[in-house]
Design a protein around this motif. Structure first.
Motif, short mmCIF file in Angstrom:
data_model
loop_
_atom_site.label_atom_id
_atom_site.label_comp_id
_atom_site.label_asym_id
_atom_site.label_seq_id
_atom_site.Cartn_x
_atom_site.Cartn_y
_atom_site.Cartn_z
N ARG A 154 41.41 37.49 44.39
CA ARG A 154 40.13 38.18 44.59
C ARG A 154 40.24 39.28 45.66
O ARG A 154 39.56 40.29 45.57
N LEU A 155 41.11 39.06 46.64
CA LEU A 155 41.28 40.07 47.68
C LEU A 155 42.16 41.23 47.24
O LEU A 155 41.92 42.38 47.62
N PHE A 156 43.21 40.94 46.48
CA PHE A 156 44.24 41.94 46.23
C PHE A 156 44.35 42.41 44.78
O PHE A 156 45.16 43.27 44.46
N SER A 157 43.56 41.86 43.90
CA SER A 157 43.56 42.32 42.51
C SER A 157 42.17 42.10 41.92
O SER A 157 41.30 41.52 42.56
N SER A 158 42.00 42.53 40.71
CA SER A 158 40.68 42.37 40.07
C SER A 158 40.60 41.11 39.22
O SER A 158 39.62 40.88 38.53
N VAL A 159 41.63 40.27 39.28
CA VAL A 159 41.67 39.04 38.48
C VAL A 159 40.83 37.97 39.18
O VAL A 159 41.02 37.69 40.36
N GLN A 160 39.88 37.40 38.43
CA GLN A 160 39.05 36.33 38.97
C GLN A 160 38.84 35.25 37.92
O GLN A 160 38.69 35.55 36.74
N ARG A 161 38.85 34.01 38.37
CA ARG A 161 38.54 32.89 37.48
C ARG A 161 37.26 32.23 37.97
O ARG A 161 36.99 32.21 39.17
N THR A 162 36.53 31.65 37.05
CA THR A 162 35.33 30.91 37.42
C THR A 162 35.74 29.58 38.05
O THR A 162 36.88 29.11 37.85
N PRO A 163 34.84 28.93 38.77
CA PRO A 163 35.16 27.61 39.31
C PRO A 163 35.58 26.61 38.22
O PRO A 163 36.49 25.81 38.43
#
Length: 113
Positions: free
Chosen positions: A59-68
């Motif tokens: 989340r800090l260094f790329s745009s890749v995010q997963r849901t909980p």
């Protein structure tokens, strides 16, 4: 918090809340425990820590995010695969742990003892 709330139930760790001090207290109390349920709990804590840290970095260094929910499933799958690599005896306590993690005895290298 959402990730820990969903995965801790798998290792019967409902009493361990989402504070670092609570997790560390559990770890200190169970550091030398060699029962299957305690080993699984330690693996669960390690996997959760690793994947939450990885998610933080993503989340800090790329745009890749997963849901909980996605993150919880990755953790559960990782721990399940680790358990499947164990040589496990065929007793009731072990069967209960395997049932919780949806692992069949026929898929394991079982110790007949």
């Amino acid at each position: 918090m959402k990730v820990w709330d969903s995965v801790r139930k798998m290792a019967n760790m409902e009493s361990v809340n989402n504070t670092w001090s609570s997790v560390m207290q559990w770890m200190v109390q169970n550091a030398t425990a060699r029962t299957l349920d305690r080993i699984v709990g330690k693996i669960l804590i390690a996997a959760t820590t690793y994947y939450v840290w990885q998610e933080r970095n993503n989340r800090l260094f790329s745009s890749v995010q997963r849901t909980p929910d996605m993150l919880s499933q990755v953790i559960i799958s990782t721990v399940r695969l680790k358990i499947m690599g164990f040589k496990i005896g065929n007793d009731r306590k072990h069967r209960n742990v395997l049932e919780t993690w949806q692992i069949s005895m026929k898929n394991l290298d079982c110790d007949p003892g």
